[in-house]
Design a protein around this motif. Structure first.
Motif, PDB file in Angstrom:
ATOM      1  N   LEU A 158       1.348  -1.469  -0.006  1.00  0.00           N
ATOM      2  CA  LEU A 158      -0.040  -0.073   0.000  1.00  0.00           C
ATOM      3  C   LEU A 158       0.900   1.560   0.252  1.00  0.00           C
ATOM      4  N   ASP A 159       2.181   1.086   0.791  1.00  0.00           N
ATOM      5  CA  ASP A 159       2.752   1.945   0.627  1.00  0.00           C
ATOM      6  C   ASP A 159       3.254   2.798  -0.679  1.00  0.00           C
ATOM      7  N   LEU A 160       2.666   2.420  -1.777  1.00  0.00           N
ATOM      8  CA  LEU A 160       3.110   2.358  -3.649  1.00  0.00           C
ATOM      9  C   LEU A 160       1.765   3.280  -3.989  1.00  0.00           C
ATOM     10  N   LEU A 161       0.843   3.650  -3.103  1.00  0.00           N
ATOM     11  CA  LEU A 161       0.043   4.570  -3.596  1.00  0.00           C
ATOM     12  C   LEU A 161       0.040   5.930  -2.909  1.00  0.00           C
ATOM     13  N   THR A 162      -1.003   6.792  -3.323  1.00  0.00           N
ATOM     14  CA  THR A 162      -0.459   7.832  -2.803  1.00  0.00           C
ATOM     15  C   THR A 162      -2.268   7.524  -1.819  1.00  0.00           C
ATOM     16  N   ALA A 163      -2.865   8.350  -1.036  1.00  0.00           N
ATOM     17  CA  ALA A 163      -3.966   8.401  -0.207  1.00  0.00           C
ATOM     18  C   ALA A 163      -5.347   8.303  -1.045  1.00  0.00           C
ATOM     19  N   ARG A 164      -5.346   9.160  -2.466  1.00  0.00           N
ATOM     20  CA  ARG A 164      -6.319   9.697  -3.571  1.00  0.00           C
ATOM     21  C   ARG A 164      -6.470   7.951  -3.769  1.00  0.00           C
ATOM     22  N   GLU A 165      -5.188   7.818  -4.461  1.00  0.00           N
ATOM     23  CA  GLU A 165      -5.406   5.632  -4.707  1.00  0.00           C
ATOM     24  C   GLU A 165      -6.333   5.080  -3.589  1.00  0.00           C
ATOM     25  N   ARG A 166      -5.997   5.496  -2.500  1.00  0.00           N
ATOM     26  CA  ARG A 166      -5.835   4.065  -1.629  1.00  0.00           C
ATOM     27  C   ARG A 166      -7.537   3.940  -1.199  1.00  0.00           C
ATOM     28  N   GLU A 167      -7.348   5.446  -1.577  1.00  0.00           N
ATOM     29  CA  GLU A 167      -9.209   6.104  -1.380  1.00  0.00           C
ATOM     30  C   GLU A 167     -10.323   5.236  -2.633  1.00  0.00           C
ATOM     31  N   VAL A 168      -9.659   4.891  -3.941  1.00  0.00           N
ATOM     32  CA  VAL A 168     -10.536   4.269  -5.339  1.00  0.00           C
ATOM     33  C   VAL A 168     -10.108   2.885  -4.898  1.00  0.00           C
ATOM     34  N   LEU A 169      -8.645   2.744  -3.800  1.00  0.00           N
ATOM     35  CA  LEU A 169      -8.455   1.107  -3.824  1.00  0.00           C
ATOM     36  C   LEU A 169      -9.717   0.810  -3.153  1.00  0.00           C
ATOM     37  N   GLY A 170      -9.969   1.355  -1.924  1.00  0.00           N
ATOM     38  CA  GLY A 170     -11.039   0.923  -0.701  1.00  0.00           C
ATOM     39  C   GLY A 170     -12.726   0.767  -1.222  1.00  0.00           C
ATOM     40  N   LEU A 171     -12.939   1.600  -2.408  1.00  0.00           N
ATOM     41  CA  LEU A 171     -14.264   1.786  -3.021  1.00  0.00           C
ATOM     42  C   LEU A 171     -14.397   0.438  -3.954  1.00  0.00           C
ATOM     43  N   MET A 172     -13.598   0.071  -4.910  1.00  0.00           N
ATOM     44  CA  MET A 172     -13.294  -0.565  -5.579  1.00  0.00           C
ATOM     45  C   MET A 172     -13.674  -1.426  -5.259  1.00  0.00           C
ATOM     46  N   ALA A 173     -12.832  -1.838  -3.785  1.00  0.00           N
ATOM     47  CA  ALA A 173     -13.100  -3.399  -2.860  1.00  0.00           C
ATOM     48  C   ALA A 173     -14.724  -2.959  -2.218  1.00  0.00           C
ATOM     49  N   ARG A 174     -15.339  -2.718  -2.226  1.00  0.00           N
ATOM     50  CA  ARG A 174     -17.009  -2.264  -1.886  1.00  0.00           C
ATOM     51  C   ARG A 174     -17.793  -2.261  -3.039  1.00  0.00           C
ATOM     52  N   GLY A 175     -17.115  -2.771  -4.002  1.00  0.00           N
ATOM     53  CA  GLY A 175     -17.888  -2.548  -4.784  1.00  0.00           C
ATOM     54  C   GLY A 175     -18.174  -1.766  -5.958  1.00  0.00           C
ATOM     55  N   LEU A 176     -17.681  -0.788  -5.447  1.00  0.00           N
ATOM     56  CA  LEU A 176     -18.309   0.540  -6.778  1.00  0.00           C
ATOM     57  C   LEU A 176     -18.105   0.340  -7.788  1.00  0.00           C
ATOM     58  N   SER A 177     -18.625   1.108  -8.839  1.00  0.00           N
ATOM     59  CA  SER A 177     -18.626   1.229 -10.188  1.00  0.00           C
ATOM     60  C   SER A 177     -17.714   2.383 -10.403  1.00  0.00           C
ATOM     61  N   ASN A 178     -17.094   2.945 -11.199  1.00  0.00           N
ATOM     62  CA  ASN A 178     -15.929   3.808 -11.693  1.00  0.00           C
ATOM     63  C   ASN A 178     -16.883   5.349 -11.775  1.00  0.00           C
ATOM     64  N   SER A 179     -18.536   4.951 -11.949  1.00  0.00           N
ATOM     65  CA  SER A 179     -19.052   6.265 -11.812  1.00  0.00           C
ATOM     66  C   SER A 179     -20.042   6.588 -10.106  1.00  0.00           C
ATOM     67  N   GLU A 180     -19.998   5.377  -9.651  1.00  0.00           N
ATOM     68  CA  GLU A 180     -20.338   5.599  -8.777  1.00  0.00           C
ATOM     69  C   GLU A 180     -18.903   6.316  -7.525  1.00  0.00           C
ATOM     70  N   ILE A 181     -17.473   5.564  -7.867  1.00  0.00           N
ATOM     71  CA  ILE A 181     -16.861   6.481  -6.969  1.00  0.00           C
ATOM     72  C   ILE A 181     -16.217   8.230  -7.293  1.00  0.00           C
ATOM     73  N   GLY A 183     -18.790   9.808  -7.779  1.00  0.00           N
ATOM     74  CA  GLY A 183     -19.677  10.326  -6.829  1.00  0.00           C
ATOM     75  C   GLY A 183     -19.605  10.547  -6.030  1.00  0.00           C
ATOM     76  N   GLU A 184     -18.838   9.566  -4.824  1.00  0.00           N
ATOM     77  CA  GLU A 184     -18.243   9.680  -3.943  1.00  0.00           C
ATOM     78  C   GLU A 184     -17.389  10.732  -3.304  1.00  0.00           C
ATOM     79  N   LEU A 185     -16.721   9.801  -3.967  1.00  0.00           N
ATOM     80  CA  LEU A 185     -15.307  11.482  -4.061  1.00  0.00           C
ATOM     81  C   LEU A 185     -15.221  12.622  -4.795  1.00  0.00           C
ATOM     82  N   TYR A 186     -16.297  13.178  -5.194  1.00  0.00           N
ATOM     83  CA  TYR A 186     -16.605  14.128  -5.954  1.00  0.00           C
ATOM     84  C   TYR A 186     -15.504  14.628  -7.518  1.00  0.00           C
ATOM     85  N   LEU A 187     -15.448  13.191  -7.576  1.00  0.00           N
ATOM     86  CA  LEU A 187     -13.968  13.456  -8.789  1.00  0.00           C
ATOM     87  C   LEU A 187     -15.023  13.510 -10.281  1.00  0.00           C
TER      88      LEU A 187
END
Length: 225
Positions: A158-181, A183-187
């Protein structure tokens, strides 16, 4: 209008002829999917995959001669098809072993016909097929899952990832699609796609299935969250 050349090709692998026939009938009504072969064990599946080069392989686990896990590992290693593991779900470890072997997803054998076709399309077009609640059930059995979120901070991967990338990975693991991620992160969705690609590249992961497995293994996400 989908032409025969554009249709996704599928290889069915199961030691029960009735099961293969059922899946063939389900998929046979779809204009954009063509069943090109059937195999009754893993060894035959590998042989046919080498010859037919199918887009998607629906793979049973428990079979004679060579089981579906070993066959999946060989097929993925040789890059001769994307595999969806089929399971009755009485053995969670089989499902997890299938993902570790490189399967792009899994289905329960009692899946609805529409869901089966959608799964073939998703994997055939390069997407991973995940059901987060089932993935959590599998990974909760692993002894390697850290006991606290703090343990994730100590995992060097996980040290290879930025803080934002960790957030994205966590949301991926919860099953969110790109569009849902997004919306969640306002990106923007394009920004999320860039982050997802970066996560997969940095962690040397083939697809989102492997990303989800890693998120649980490292303790970034804990079972039941």
């Amino acid at each position: 209008m989908v032409t025969a050349q554009d249709a996704l090709t599928v290889l069915l692998v199961d030691d029960q002829r009735l099961v293969r026939s059922g899946f063939a009938m389900m998929l046979g009504v779809e204009d954009d999917i063509e069943v090109v072969g059937e195999a009754s064990d893993g060894a035959e599946a590998v042989t046919l995959a080498r010859r037919l080069q199918p887009d998607v392989i629906l793979m049973d686990v428990q079979m004679p001669v060579m089981d579906g896990i070993e066959a999946t590992a060989t097929i993925v290693r040789e890059d001769i098809g994307k595999v969806i593991i089929l399971t009755t779900f009485d053995r969670d470890d089989y499902l997890f072993d299938g993902l570790r072997a490189g399967a792009s997803g899994y289905l329960l054998k009692n899946t609805d016909p529409d869901d089966l076709a959608d799964a073939v399309r998703a994997v055939g077009h390069g997407h991973a097929l995940l059901a987060p609640e089932v993935t959590r059930r599998v990974i909760s059995q692993l002894d390697t899952v850290p006991s606290s979120p703090q343990a994730a901070q100590r995992d060097s991967r996980l040290d290879l990832l930025t803080a934002r990338e960790r957030e994205v990975l966590g949301l991926m693991a919860r099953g969110l699609s790109n569009s849902e991620i997004a919306g969640e992160l306002y990106l923007g969705e394009a920004t999320v796609k860039t982050h997802v690609s970066s996560v997969l590249s940095k962690l040397h992961l083939r697809d989102r299935v492997q990303a989800v497995v890693l998120a649980y293994e490292t303790g970034l996400i804990l079972p039941g969250e």
